[in-house]
Design a protein around this motif. Structure first.
Motif, PDB file in Angstrom:
ATOM      1  N   ALA A 165      49.546  18.333  49.912  1.00 54.36           N
ATOM      2  CA  ALA A 165      49.305  19.076  48.675  1.00 54.36           C
ATOM      3  C   ALA A 165      48.622  20.409  48.990  1.00 54.36           C
ATOM      4  N   THR A 166      49.046  21.450  48.301  1.00 50.45           N
ATOM      5  CA  THR A 166      48.454  22.778  48.486  1.00 50.45           C
ATOM      6  C   THR A 166      47.762  23.281  47.225  1.00 50.45           C
TER       7      THR A 166
ATOM      8  N   GLY B  35      45.440  16.782  39.327  1.00 52.83           N
ATOM      9  CA  GLY B  35      46.540  16.146  40.033  1.00 52.83           C
ATOM     10  C   GLY B  35      46.994  17.044  41.182  1.00 52.83           C
ATOM     11  N   LEU B  36      47.886  16.544  41.982  1.00 50.00           N
ATOM     12  CA  LEU B  36      48.368  17.263  43.166  1.00 50.00           C
ATOM     13  C   LEU B  36      49.781  17.789  42.921  1.00 50.00           C
ATOM     14  N   ASN B  37      50.078  18.962  43.493  1.00 46.91           N
ATOM     15  CA  ASN B  37      51.420  19.525  43.315  1.00 46.91           C
ATOM     16  C   ASN B  37      52.476  18.755  44.107  1.00 46.91           C
ATOM     17  N   GLN B  38      52.067  17.997  45.102  1.00 48.66           N
ATOM     18  CA  GLN B  38      52.981  17.118  45.837  1.00 48.66           C
ATOM     19  C   GLN B  38      52.156  16.005  46.466  1.00 48.66           C
TER      20      GLN B  38
ATOM     21  N   MET C  75      43.942  23.989  34.268  1.00 50.61           N
ATOM     22  CA  MET C  75      43.572  24.929  35.325  1.00 50.61           C
ATOM     23  C   MET C  75      44.437  24.645  36.535  1.00 50.61           C
ATOM     24  N   ILE C  76      44.578  25.653  37.362  1.00 53.85           N
ATOM     25  CA  ILE C  76      45.286  25.479  38.618  1.00 53.85           C
ATOM     26  C   ILE C  76      44.560  26.289  39.691  1.00 53.85           C
TER      27      ILE C  76
ATOM     28  N   PHE D 117      49.589  18.687  36.891  1.00 53.64           N
ATOM     29  CA  PHE D 117      50.365  18.092  37.986  1.00 53.64           C
ATOM     30  C   PHE D 117      50.337  16.569  37.877  1.00 53.64           C
ATOM     31  N   PRO D 118      51.306  15.871  38.533  1.00 58.39           N
ATOM     32  CA  PRO D 118      51.316  14.407  38.503  1.00 58.39           C
ATOM     33  C   PRO D 118      49.957  13.831  38.934  1.00 58.39           C
TER      34      PRO D 118
END
Length: 157
Positions: free
Chosen positions: A58-59, A51-54, A134-135, A65-66
């Motif tokens: 997205a960064t 998912g994306l942090n925003q 994971m990130i 993440f959502p």
């Protein structure tokens, strides 16, 4: 003469039986040894989704993440074991060098990460569930594309 030869042969046979040592039964123990080593298997692996942090600009990408989903692994061990995880390695998509990259294991037995966390201690048993996350963080907006990563679990009985 034949009688004499038969008589002599009979005496020789009877004499040798009388002088022969008595045979005795003997026994011997044959030892056996064996070792059963510790074994662990990854029974089922369910891939995660990033998912994306925003939603815009997205960064970073992560399973937590959502829009993302944790991966899941089921483990079976015939004795206690330690499991650890590697940093995520990119396998597809626009490449970049992340400013932060972490693999994570979460379970009812404990949690760890690829940044020097202690391995998770698993009991013996079958179907032991592990949530995998994971990130990766680029630190600046990600280029549009389809990103793929893999983390490696290592289990030691």
């Amino acid at each position: 003469m034949i009688r004499r030869s038969l008589l002599t042969a009979a005496l020789i046979i009877v004499g040798s039986v009388a002088v022969a040592p008595k045979t005795m039964a003997q026994t011997a123990d044959v030892p056996f040894t064996g070792n059963v080593g510790g074994v662990c298997n990854f029974d089922q692996i369910i891939p995660g989704k990033l998912g994306l942090n925003q939603p815009t600009n997205a960064t970073a990408l992560a399973g937590g993440f959502p829009g993302g989903q944790f991966g899941k692994v089921f483990v079976s061990c015939n004795q206690g074991a330690r499991v650890s995880i590697s940093k995520p390695q990119q396998t597809g998509g626009p490449s970049f060098t992340p400013i932060n990259s972490v693999g994570m294991i979460n379970s009812s037995f404990g949690s760890t990460n690829s940044q020097g966390g202690s391995p998770v201690l698993l009991p013996s048993g079958s179907g032991l569930p592990l949530d995998i996350d994971m990130i990766v963080d680029k630190g600046s907006p990600l280029v549009p594309g389809s990103y793929s990563y893999v983390t490696t679990l290592t289990i030691v009985p």
